[in-house]
Design an enzyme around this catalytic site. Structure first.
Site, PDB file in Angstrom:
ATOM      1  N   LYS A  51      32.052  33.427  49.507  1.00 54.62           N
ATOM      2  CA  LYS A  51      33.424  33.535  50.021  1.00 54.62           C
ATOM      3  C   LYS A  51      33.409  33.783  51.528  1.00 54.62           C
ATOM      4  CE  LYS A  51      35.339  34.789  45.593  1.00 54.62           C
ATOM      5  NZ  LYS A  51      35.478  35.785  44.562  1.00 54.62           N
ATOM      6  N   GLN A  95      36.478  41.789  43.829  1.00 49.98           N
ATOM      7  CA  GLN A  95      35.646  40.977  42.941  1.00 49.98           C
ATOM      8  C   GLN A  95      35.575  41.631  41.557  1.00 49.98           C
ATOM      9  OE1 GLN A  95      34.388  37.959  43.835  1.00 49.98           O
ATOM     10  NE2 GLN A  95      33.616  37.694  41.759  1.00 49.98           N
ATOM     11  N   ASP A 118      44.151  36.315  44.910  1.00 47.13           N
ATOM     12  CA  ASP A 118      43.655  35.889  43.594  1.00 47.13           C
ATOM     13  C   ASP A 118      44.810  35.538  42.653  1.00 47.13           C
ATOM     14  OD1 ASP A 118      40.885  35.767  43.115  1.00 47.13           O
ATOM     15  OD2 ASP A 118      40.701  37.948  43.137  1.00 47.13           O
TER      16      ASP A 118
HETATM   17  N1  GUN Z   1      35.254  37.149  39.020  1.00 47.60           N
HETATM   18  C1  GUN Z   1      35.114  35.926  38.453  1.00 47.60           C
HETATM   19  N2  GUN Z   1      36.018  35.080  38.955  1.00 47.60           N
HETATM   20  C2  GUN Z   1      36.746  35.771  39.848  1.00 47.60           C
HETATM   21  C3  GUN Z   1      37.838  35.434  40.704  1.00 47.60           C
HETATM   22  O1  GUN Z   1      38.336  34.312  40.729  1.00 47.60           O
HETATM   23  N3  GUN Z   1      38.311  36.442  41.477  1.00 47.60           N
HETATM   24  C4  GUN Z   1      37.800  37.689  41.443  1.00 47.60           C
HETATM   25  N4  GUN Z   1      38.347  38.606  42.228  1.00 47.60           N
HETATM   26  N5  GUN Z   1      36.796  38.037  40.674  1.00 47.60           N
HETATM   27  C5  GUN Z   1      36.275  37.071  39.878  1.00 47.60           C
END
Ligand code: GUN
Length: 282
Positions: A51, A95, A118
């Site tokens: 990211k 996350q 998200d």
């Molecule tokens: N863990 C797995 N996929 C995601 C996601 O799209 N966003 C976040 N914050 N955590 C994740």
């Protein structure tokens, strides 16, 4: 069979985002994303690193908060509170999964909805149900972009979504519905999965079980979208779909890796840009 090249579509989207970020910077707005990682889950670690790399490539400012596994709920909520008020930060991403002693609901619920890139906050989930949204969750939004890039219109099609997670399955079904698909959601308690998937014009699998979707479960000419990221015995990335046998039946199919994954990553950048653009208008 046509391969849906997520890597190529994502590269194109990324180039467009880079230009829009540059334009916004000329107006004095510097889009910023804060990424919070609690503990050291190796998969999460990789996602977070990617990211940051993506942000750098598009000129988006990013901050990473790497917090110890045993951080208290209050300390985490306090950090989110500070980021909520920080005008240099337009997007906040925590996350997942979080360690067991932390409540994901409380933590996600503490993110300001206009910084929830998200789209996991109940406010944004509700907006998605209503079809009136600022942010879309990255993976389903990435799938819709891929379909559009290949001129695949869900309208009037039978779309079968396998998996009912809050992150992918449920919002995916909703987005296909908003685009006038006839949507069926299947899950672990669906008695005859193959009978359902064989009816799909567009089949989206988001389960996380390798070799779940075999050739006999796919209608000839169907569009097959594989959202999963599993590992095979050799440790190689693979999806839910038996690619080698399904590719000869499907009209379009996404590979794993190189299908949905790159689009998920790009949608986070797009959401951060959207948040910064909205902040600029305030
Ligand atoms: N863990 C797995 N996929 C995601 C996601 O799209 N966003 C976040 N914050 N955590 C994740």
């Amino acid at each position: 069979m046509n391969l849906i090249d997520g890597k190529a579509v994502a590269a194109q989207c990324k180039a467009e985002i880079r230009e829009k970020v540059a334009a916004l910077k000329e107006q004095g707005i510097n889009p910023g994303l804060a990424v919070i990682l609690v503990g050291d889950n190796p998969a999460s670690r990789v996602y977070v690193t990617n990211k940051e790399k993506d942000c750098a490539e598009c000129g988006i400012y990013s901050e990473e908060y790497k917090l110890p596994e045993n951080i208290s709920q209050q300390e985490l909520l306090d950090l989110i509170g500070v980021l909520n008020e920080n005008p240099a930060i337009h997007g906040i991403l925590v996350q997942l999964p979080l360690p067991k002693h932390l409540s994901e609901d409380l933590v996600i619920g503490s993110i300001r909805p206009d910084k929830d890139v998200d789209a996991f906050h109940s406010y944004n989930v509700g907006k998605i149900m209503q079809g009136d949204y600022q942010f879309l969750p990255c993976t389903p939004a990435g799938v819709m972009k891929l379909l559009d890039a290949y001129n695949i219109d869900p309208a009037g099609k039978h779309c079968v979504v396998v998996g009912r997670s809050n992150i992918v399955g449920k919002p995916m079904a909703m987005l296909l519905l908003h685009r006038n698909g006839t949507v069926t959601i299947c899950h672990s308690r669906t008695p005859n999965l193959a009978e359902m998937t064989r009816q799909a014009d567009i089949l989206v699998s988001a389960v996380g079980k390798r070799e779940l979707i075999t050739a006999d479960m796919v209608k000839p000419g169907a569009v097959v979208i594989d959202v999963a990221m599993n590992r095979n015995d050799a440790g190689k990335l693979c999806g839910d779909v038996c690619f080698d046998e399904v590719k000869d039946i499907a009209s379009y199919i996404t590979p794993v890796p190189g299908g949905v994954g790159p689009m998920t990553r790009v949608m986070l950048l797009e959401n951060t840009l959207t948040a910064a653009q909205a902040a600029a208008k305030k």
